[in-house]
Write an enzyme that holds these catalytic residues in place. Structure first.
Site, mmCIF file in Angstrom:
data_model
loop_
_atom_site.group_PDB
_atom_site.id
_atom_site.type_symbol
_atom_site.label_atom_id
_atom_site.label_comp_id
_atom_site.label_asym_id
_atom_site.label_seq_id
_atom_site.Cartn_x
_atom_site.Cartn_y
_atom_site.Cartn_z
ATOM 1 C CG ASP A 7 -1.825 1.185 1.301
ATOM 2 O OD1 ASP A 7 -2.076 1.788 0.247
ATOM 3 O OD2 ASP A 7 -2.300 1.507 2.411
ATOM 4 C CD GLU A 67 -5.170 0.096 -1.665
ATOM 5 O OE1 GLU A 67 -5.606 -0.929 -1.127
ATOM 6 O OE2 GLU A 67 -5.193 1.207 -1.113
ATOM 7 C CG ASP A 140 -0.850 2.965 5.927
ATOM 8 O OD1 ASP A 140 -1.031 3.769 5.024
ATOM 9 O OD2 ASP A 140 -1.037 3.238 7.138
#
Lengths: 173, 173
Positions: A7, A67, A140
């Protein structure tokens, strides 16, 4: 198959390394790369790149799943996250590791089962699916593990249709 | 003092290397790094990074000056340009070269004298200030040379006020 979910961000990069054999998922290592606000942007990007490179060399993932941007975020955020993502993608490319990408919607669908899932639902499902002792923090990290789970489901699906080309989900073109 | 100006992008990165002695400016080398649309994003970012690194190692600039985002562009553009900019900034950081950044407004003011200047005015002034035989193409190359000229003016100004701290323009923090 070993998946490294990521992420991206400039202050915090969540990462989660997950082994995937048959229907079994196992968290190998997870955490975050954090950069201090008092560092310059070049220093922060270099730190992220160096740490990602080290993680890739140490854990040797088969694939790095990242992501995708929230497209409802603003231009400045997009630009900042974009810079961080650029050096992460570069780290994977330099190591010759394949890269895939998934939207938050795809991650929610893969992890919780529907796209409107709340953040805490993702965290709970990540904890359950990987049999973790507690919810990974910061958010995260759970998100990065969610991306890795999404990649695992996607590649499993691809094998089920007996075609590498059937995998249109995450391939980065 | 040798300045490498850069106009970042994923398809075309304009660059311009300019020597700056006293009030004299001399274009040493300029051109563009281009990546084909059929390449994957990781491949394009790696190409940009590798080429930037090679340029920095070959021409050894004192400073790398990069154009800042147009904040009126959309989120997707910002994200894409951000990724390219991330690997360019990394290339400079890895080589230990200082980095500065300037907005298009600052570049226009430095090159043409006012912020509402048209693209062709920048191109003509770049050509004149650097005594080039013709206008550099594509536009991104003229823009990159414009950023280098902006950095030259800014650092000259800084020396005139006898203080490195007076230079609040482009330092990247």
């Amino acid at each position: 198959m070993r998946i490294m979910g990521i992420d991206p961000g400039i202050a915090i990069v969540g990462f989660g390394i997950v082994d995937h054999e048959g229907s079994r998922l196992k968290a190998v290592h997870y955490g975050s790369i954090q950069t201090k606000a008092e560092l310059s942007t070049p220093q922060r990007l270099k730190h992220i790149y160096d740490q990602c490179t080290e993680l890739i060399h140490t854990y040797k993932p088969t694939v790095v799943a990242v992501e995708k941007l929230f497209f409802n975020r603003n231009v400045t955020t997009a630009f900042t996250v974009g810079q961080a993502r650029g050096v992460i993608v570069l780290a994977a490319a330099e190591a010759g590791v394949e890269m895939t990408e998934y939207t938050p919607l795809q991650v929610k669908q893969a992890v919780v089962g529907y796209g409107q899932a709340e953040k805490h639902q993702i965290q709970q499902m990540v904890k359950m699916l990987l049999a973790l002792p507690e919810t990974p923090k910061p958010d995260d990290v759970a998100d990065a593990l969610g991306v890795a789970i999404c990649e695992a489901h996607s590649s499993k699906l691809a094998r089920q249709v007996h075609s590498a080309d059937g995998r249109n989900g995450g391939r980065v073109t």
